[in-house]
Write an enzyme that holds these catalytic residues in place. Sequence first.
Site, PDB file in Angstrom:
ATOM      1  N   ILE A 198      44.845  44.842  46.761  1.00 16.76           N
ATOM      2  CA  ILE A 198      43.389  44.851  46.681  1.00 16.76           C
ATOM      3  C   ILE A 198      42.847  46.087  47.405  1.00 16.76           C
ATOM      4  CG2 ILE A 198      41.269  43.580  47.275  1.00 16.76           C
ATOM      5  CD1 ILE A 198      43.127  41.043  47.537  1.00 16.76           C
ATOM      6  N   CYS A 199      41.955  46.809  46.732  1.00 20.37           N
ATOM      7  CA  CYS A 199      41.289  47.956  47.349  1.00 20.37           C
ATOM      8  C   CYS A 199      39.903  47.492  47.807  1.00 20.37           C
ATOM      9  CB  CYS A 199      41.169  49.098  46.342  1.00 20.37           C
ATOM     10  SG  CYS A 199      40.385  50.571  47.030  1.00 20.37           S
ATOM     11  N   LEU A 200      39.780  47.208  49.105  1.00 21.91           N
ATOM     12  CA  LEU A 200      38.528  46.713  49.669  1.00 21.91           C
ATOM     13  C   LEU A 200      38.424  47.193  51.101  1.00 21.91           C
ATOM     14  CD1 LEU A 200      36.044  44.837  49.217  1.00 21.91           C
ATOM     15  CD2 LEU A 200      37.444  42.947  50.057  1.00 21.91           C
TER      16      LEU A 200
END
Length: 194
Positions: free
Chosen positions: A87-89
Amino acid sequence: MIDFARVQKELQECSRDMEASGIKVAPKSDNLGRLTGTIPGPIGTPYEGGTFQIDITLPDGYPFEPPKMQFATKVWHPNISSQSGAICLDILKDQWSPALTLKTALLSVQALLSAPEPDDPQDAVVAQQYLRDYQTFVGTARYWTETFAKTSSLGVEEKVQKLVEMGFPESLARGALESVGGDENLALEKLCSG
């Protein structure tokens, strides 16, 4: 050292208002450093109606270091790897604060499903599709949700029977299904990985 008292408190907070939020966090085993989060797909998105499992690993520095999260359920989204579930967060990286909790992190992941950031992608192929052919993106995301994030309408006994027909002992099949909330695909993965 992980602050286990805090983790216990966070788990209690999550289970207290699970009905309202739909967000669930549970230990994978008796080790509180490895958890499974569950979020419902947001209404009005291609993910609506899906239930998404997220693997959570707490680093030794938690809550001063962010939890490591990745989707266990396959999802078609620009900011989530369609291969690994990464996840890119920002709050799972440099914007993490000890004031945040597992629940707020999962709420942020759920919000990300509603509002993709294709200019800061984790999966470039999905991001390109999102930007260039939005209708195909929506169709693919909906298909993946139907295929991977919805529990089939089969009853428990039918699911157990299907796994037994694949050659797994009934007790193992039943146990695997129970441990993943009845999700056939996750149960099969669990049985295959030993």
